[in-house]
Motif scaffolding. Structure first.
Motif, short mmCIF file in Angstrom:
data_model
loop_
_atom_site.label_atom_id
_atom_site.label_comp_id
_atom_site.label_asym_id
_atom_site.label_seq_id
_atom_site.Cartn_x
_atom_site.Cartn_y
_atom_site.Cartn_z
N TRP A 1 0.82 -1.21 0.00
CA TRP A 1 0.00 0.00 0.00
C TRP A 1 0.86 1.27 0.00
O TRP A 1 0.52 2.25 -0.68
CB TRP A 1 -0.95 -0.01 1.19
N ILE B 1 1.91 1.91 -3.46
CA ILE B 1 0.80 2.45 -4.26
C ILE B 1 0.60 3.94 -3.97
O ILE B 1 0.42 4.74 -4.89
CB ILE B 1 -0.49 1.66 -3.97
N ASN C 1 -13.56 -10.16 -6.34
CA ASN C 1 -12.51 -9.99 -5.34
C ASN C 1 -12.67 -10.97 -4.18
O ASN C 1 -13.79 -11.38 -3.85
CB ASN C 1 -12.51 -8.55 -4.82
N HIS D 1 -2.40 -2.53 -7.92
CA HIS D 1 -3.49 -3.10 -7.14
C HIS D 1 -3.58 -4.61 -7.34
O HIS D 1 -3.92 -5.35 -6.42
CB HIS D 1 -4.81 -2.41 -7.46
N GLU E 1 -10.74 0.10 -0.59
CA GLU E 1 -9.81 0.82 -1.49
C GLU E 1 -8.88 -0.15 -2.22
O GLU E 1 -8.27 0.22 -3.23
CB GLU E 1 -8.97 1.83 -0.71
N LEU E 2 -8.76 -1.37 -1.70
CA LEU E 2 -7.95 -2.37 -2.39
C LEU E 2 -8.45 -2.62 -3.80
O LEU E 2 -7.68 -2.97 -4.69
CB LEU E 2 -7.99 -3.70 -1.61
#
Length: 377
Positions: A116, A119, A205, A338, A375-376
């Protein structure tokens, strides 16, 4: 008009570093050149130099990635160093004043938190493209099966089963890949590939993970600096997805006698598809036609000029990323940050499930970070 040569630098000149060097050599006609390499390990640097010399590619050599960045010699940096080093190297490249596009070997990082942070840093540098090396997507039989699923020929996907039966982990410099602390664990280090594919096939997901695995055959009699390796060599992993699909991984790393290293089975409410590697065969059937209607296809990709260690997928990975670089603004990397993060989160959850003997939610392995799990995705 001839396109400008895209100059590459490779950080990490071990097994995968030299594999990238050879693949890029076969892309020379596409206007690519490897101009520099960085590695603190002298024998690895020398191997890269000798290999490049045989291609008539003189390399500038550095002992560390910061020197390579400061040189200003390259437009693209390939990161193929031990997993535990990815985070700091990526942050140094992203935060460097001069922009560099990046291809980073899988896994993106060894922890969700580090993924993260990468990112977040990359969001501030939109001029830089970053692709994650989950190149199994490009293996011709797997790519063909992805196409079949996307075309809806199997209907709504309900189950994805991936079997990898193979040889033990290879020997790496200083045996870094023998310990969870360096790799993130086998289910992060190796299996992020398969979790990425499951997510692609399921079209959804992950929600939660259950795994069982252990150290049963490999590396048990090895000792490095007084420590016995702790990486697992076999596991079963079940993944549940938001849309109700399920995935299952069957991993065995002491099955050298297998005809196929990977066998992928995807079943929808209409039909079933299979991909076999390295046989490079795809089978597709429908419920309506039954067993007699099974079709067998040979999956090939005429663009591949070098098969390498991963059945031509690394070559196609580079070809794809080169196209994204040259058409920046119109194309983004096929495998983004991601994608890398979620594949790591799935592996981390699986490792934790083995340790604690329970289902682990994806939210659980991401909740310690300063962002919302949503948010992933």
């Amino acid at each position: 008009m001839k396109e400008k040569t895209v100059r590459y630098g490779i950080v990490g000149a071990g097994m995968m570093g030299t594999e990238h060097l050879i693949n890029l050599r076969h892309l020379r006609c596409e206007g690519v050149a490897v101009v520099c390499v960085a590695d603190p390990h002298l024998p690895s640097r020398q191997l890269a130099v000798d290999l490049a010399k045989s291609f008539d590619w003189p390399l500038k050599v550095f002992s560390g990635h910061l020197e390579l960045l400061e040189s200003g010699l390259c437009d693209v940096v390939v990161v193929s160093t031990p997993n535990i080093t990815h985070y700091q190297i990526l942050m140094d490249i992203i935060n460097h004043p001069r922009p560099h596009h990046i291809l980073v070997e899988k896994p993106l990082c060894t922890t969700v938190a580090d993924c993260w942070k990468v990112i977040e840093a990359a969001r501030k540098r939109p001029e830089m493209l970053v692709q994650v090396g989950l190149e199994y997507r490009y293996m011709p039989p797997i790519a063909k099966l992805i196409e079949i699923v996307k075309d809806g020929l199997l209907g709504h996907i309900k189950m994805v089963a991936i079997r990898e039966h193979r040889f033990p982990f290879l020997v790496k410099v200083k045996n870094w890949n023998r310990f969870n602390s360096n790799t993130g664990g086998t289910l992060v280090e190796k299996c992020c590939h398969f979790f990425d594919l499951m997510r692609l096939f399921a079209g959804s997901n992950p929600v939660r993970v259950m795994a069982s695995g252990g150290v049963d055959v490999n590396h048990k009699n090895e000792i490095y600096d007084g420590k016995v390796p702790d990486i697992i060599d076999n596991a079963y992993v079940i993944i549940e997805f938001e849309n109700g699909s399920r995935g299952m991984l069957d991993l065995c790393m002491f099955a050298e006698g297998s005809k196929n290293e990977q066998e992928i089975c995807v079943v929808g409410d209409i039909g079933k598809g299979e991909a076999l590697v390295p046989e490079s065969i795809v089978r597709i059937s429908t419920r309506q036609d039954g067993r007699d209607g099974v079709r067998t296809l040979k999956a090939e990709d005429d663009r591949i000029k070098y098969q390498g260690l991963h059945h031509g997928s690394s070559y196609l990975e580079h070809l794809n990323f080169l196209s994204a670089i040259r058409h920046k603004g119109k194309r983004t990397p096929a495998v983004g940050l991601h994608d890398g993060l979620v594949s790591v989160a799935m592996g981390v959850a699986a490792q934790l499930s083995i340790e604690q003997g329970r289902f682990v939610s994806i939210k659980e392995v991401t909740s310690e970070n300063k962002f919302k799990p949503s948010e992933l995705f």
